[in-house]
Design a protein around this motif. Structure first.
Motif: not given
Length: 276
Positions: A127-130, A233-245
């Motif tokens: 949640a903190a990292a959205v 520690i979170i490692a995930s292929p979903t990280l950063g999806a907020r910026q995906w087009t």
């Protein structure tokens, strides 16, 4: 004031205090604090502010310098004189908490036990990292784990083995072993530029820190930020999806999806209709 119990032992409630922000405790947990005769909180991990709702006269103790046996004895003693005794534990009591170890002596003493769940630091960190821990067609699996330290890992549960699934990993209690974490991810086939997020003291007012990096850079970034404790520690292929087009959308809310609350408004295309 204390609620005395002269005829039978009271109940010990194991309450999840949440990740740090006192306001993230559940309504039920707060209600128990408000009527507690005694509270034992884990001061090394739980903010003392979580006890601010305790009534006047409530006995409040910090367990950070207690042994397991001392904590059990304290809870049993307080249950002999109070109807409501609260053990405040960080996050959720059932996840990396000494729940069963404390419950067994209470069972042996005939003391009633109840558990109130709490918000895990894994959820608070996301949640903190959205960030979302799951995404359609990316991963639908979340693994809660830790790196082997003083507590050994059961056979088949090494981080490398779990990381081989390439799903979301929420890695607890391992920030001081971050080098071993990144080595395990690399050995499991994660690329050096795979995203990793570290959240220190998620939700703690004024103390939360979010470090974003990759498998290759995260250890150095955390070292620079002096992050050495209480971090997820979170490692995930979903990280950063907020910026995906391009993002696959949930089928549940698709206009072509029918379920018991809504009929499809457009024809389905190669879609099997299901009722959730």
């Amino acid at each position: 004031m204390h609620i005395e119990s002269s005829s039978s032992p009271g109940t010990v409630w194991f309450v999840g205090a949440g990740p740090g922000d006192p306001d993230l405790i559940t309504v039920k947990g707060r209600g128990l604090i408000e009527r507690a005769g005694a509270i034992l909180f884990a001061g090394s991990l739980v903010s003392e502010a979580a006890t601010r709702w305790a009534p006047a006269g409530c006995t409040v103790a910090d367990s950070k310098d207690m042994t397991l046996e001392q904590m059990s004895a304290w809870l049993i003693e307080q249950a002999g004189r109070c109807d409501t005794v609260v053990r405040l534990q960080t996050g959720d009591p059932g996840l990396y908490g000494a729940l069963i170890e404390l419950v067994q002596p209470l069972d042996a003493a005939g003391v009633a036990v109840q558990v109130v769940p709490g918000v895990s630091s894994a959820m608070a960190s996301a949640a903190a990292a959205v960030e979302s821990l799951t995404l359609p067609e990316v991963t639908q699996t979340v693994i809660f784990t830790r790196v082997e330290g003083r507590t050994p890992m059961p056979e088949g549960e090494s981080l490398e083995a779990l990381a081989s699934h390439h799903s979301t990993l929420c890695i607890f209690l391992s920030i001081t072993l971050l080098g071993r974490v990144t080595a395990a991810l690399t050995a499991a086939g994660w690329s050096s530029d795979a995203p990793v997020v570290v959240v220190h003291k998620a939700s703690w007012p004024g103390e939360e820190k979010i470090i974003r990096g990759t498998v290759a850079t995260i250890q150095g970034l955390c070292r620079e930020a002096k992050i050495v404790s209480q971090s997820m520690i979170i490692a995930s292929p979903t990280l950063g999806a907020r910026q995906w087009t391009i993002l696959a959308k949930s089928k549940l809310y698709d206009t072509s999806f029918t379920h018991r609350f809504r009929r499809a408004s457009v024809p389905a295309s190669n879609l099997t209709l299901e009722s959730p």
